[in-house]
Write a protein that holds these residues in place. Structure first.
Motif, mmCIF file in Angstrom:
data_model
loop_
_atom_site.group_PDB
_atom_site.id
_atom_site.type_symbol
_atom_site.label_atom_id
_atom_site.label_comp_id
_atom_site.label_asym_id
_atom_site.label_seq_id
_atom_site.Cartn_x
_atom_site.Cartn_y
_atom_site.Cartn_z
ATOM 1 N N ALA A 132 25.341 88.889 138.099
ATOM 2 C CA ALA A 132 25.836 89.570 139.299
ATOM 3 C C ALA A 132 25.064 90.855 139.542
ATOM 4 O O ALA A 132 24.687 91.168 140.684
ATOM 5 C CB ALA A 132 27.326 89.859 139.153
ATOM 6 N N VAL A 133 24.813 91.615 138.462
ATOM 7 C CA VAL A 133 24.043 92.853 138.580
ATOM 8 C C VAL A 133 22.621 92.564 139.035
ATOM 9 O O VAL A 133 22.070 93.266 139.902
ATOM 10 C CB VAL A 133 24.036 93.610 137.232
ATOM 11 N N PHE A 134 22.016 91.531 138.458
ATOM 12 C CA PHE A 134 20.635 91.177 138.818
ATOM 13 C C PHE A 134 20.528 90.785 140.287
ATOM 14 O O PHE A 134 19.607 91.212 140.987
ATOM 15 C CB PHE A 134 20.147 90.026 137.936
ATOM 16 N N ILE A 179 43.120 88.734 130.794
ATOM 17 C CA ILE A 179 41.660 88.838 130.860
ATOM 18 C C ILE A 179 41.136 88.203 132.140
ATOM 19 O O ILE A 179 40.199 88.709 132.768
ATOM 20 C CB ILE A 179 41.016 88.197 129.611
ATOM 21 N N PHE A 180 41.733 87.088 132.560
ATOM 22 C CA PHE A 180 41.356 86.456 133.827
ATOM 23 C C PHE A 180 41.513 87.436 134.983
ATOM 24 O O PHE A 180 40.626 87.570 135.832
ATOM 25 C CB PHE A 180 42.223 85.225 134.056
ATOM 26 N N HIS A 227 38.003 89.867 137.224
ATOM 27 C CA HIS A 227 37.595 89.836 138.631
ATOM 28 C C HIS A 227 37.037 91.183 139.098
ATOM 29 O O HIS A 227 36.487 91.275 140.206
ATOM 30 C CB HIS A 227 38.779 89.425 139.514
ATOM 31 N N LEU A 228 37.198 92.208 138.265
ATOM 32 C CA LEU A 228 36.637 93.536 138.541
ATOM 33 C C LEU A 228 37.113 94.083 139.883
ATOM 34 O O LEU A 228 36.353 94.683 140.636
ATOM 35 C CB LEU A 228 35.095 93.485 138.492
ATOM 36 N N LEU A 244 46.601 89.674 140.751
ATOM 37 C CA LEU A 244 45.890 88.572 140.105
ATOM 38 C C LEU A 244 46.633 88.069 138.872
ATOM 39 O O LEU A 244 46.584 86.883 138.551
ATOM 40 C CB LEU A 244 44.471 89.016 139.734
ATOM 41 N N ILE A 245 47.333 88.961 138.179
ATOM 42 C CA ILE A 245 48.143 88.538 137.035
ATOM 43 C C ILE A 245 49.245 87.592 137.500
ATOM 44 O O ILE A 245 49.497 86.546 136.888
ATOM 45 C CB ILE A 245 48.741 89.758 136.308
#
Length: 235
Positions: free
Chosen positions: A24-26, A176-177, A181-182, A190-191
């Protein structure tokens, strides 16, 4: 239940997460270096949204072949119509739960923040029909499959390899899921979304049910993105 011959654990999951983040960063860095307008580029919307997740899932599957017995055995991907039925029921329940949670969440956080990262990208890009259909298929089908492989497949299996309980796997993969998603503002929502999906994995002990529940849960949001992006519905 740990599969005989499974030689991967948390290290495999960390590698997959690293692939997701670094890709994603790239992609973002490459777009900016080339002068691409990230907010309005159709190509960036598609590549930036899809490639990291698909690539990470592909690495997860590869790990099961190299260090285990393959995805069908290690990730519990065995097909069972009973699992499909469970997934459908929990997916519909998840839609209702998600709608109720989203209403409450939007009132607390505010309507301006009540969108996901993907929906914001789609809204800004004004996707043409072909791209909108591709995004719909990704959000509704390909994305859920890839995410289930990573979280309730690879991560769940890594937790079970530590001889922790299924309930521990359910709780950890759900948290963690959501965090992965940041999207910090949407983590609590999302939880809630992830709970019915995780329950499908918990009670069937296989991945098929959670994949089906995830697909059902994503269908209406995916359809909304499609209709908004092609101008049928207001943003």
């Amino acid at each position: 239940m740990v599969q005989a011959g499974q030689r991967w654990g948390f290290g495999a999951f960390l590698l997959v997460e690293a692939v997701f983040i670094l890709s994603a960063v790239f992609i973002t860095a490459a777009a900016r270096t080339s002068g691409t307008d990230i907010g309005s580029s159709v190509s960036f919307v598609l590549i930036g949204s899809m490639v990291p997740t698909v690539l990470a899932a592909a690495v997860a599957v590869t790990i099961t072949y190299v260090r285990g017995n393959g995805p069908f055995q290690d990730l519990r991907l065995a097909w069972d119509w009973a699992d499909v039925k469970v997934g459908l029921k929990l997916g519909v329940f998840g839609l209702v739960l998600t709608y109720a949670a989203a209403v409450v969440w939007s009132k607390v956080v505010g309507d301006t923040n009540a969108t996901s990262a993907i929906s914001e990208l789609v809204d800004g890009a004004g996707l043409p029909l072909a791209a909108a259909v591709v995004m719909f298929l990704y959000v509704c089908f390909l994305g859920p499959v890839c995410e289930e492989v990573i979280y309730r497949g690879l991560l769940w299996g890594a937790i079970e390899r530590q001889r922790w309980s299924r309930w521990a796997a359910f709780v950890l993969t759900t948290l963690i899921f959501a965090a992965s998603h940041l999207e910090p503002l949407r983590t609590s929502l999302l939880i809630v979304i992830a709970v019915p999906i995780g329950i499908a994995r918990l009670i069937t002990r296989r991945l098929t049910a959670s994949v089906v529940a995830h697909v059902i849960n994503n269908f209406l949001p995916g359809l909304t993105l499609l209709l908004v992006s092609i101008g049928v519905m207001p943003a």
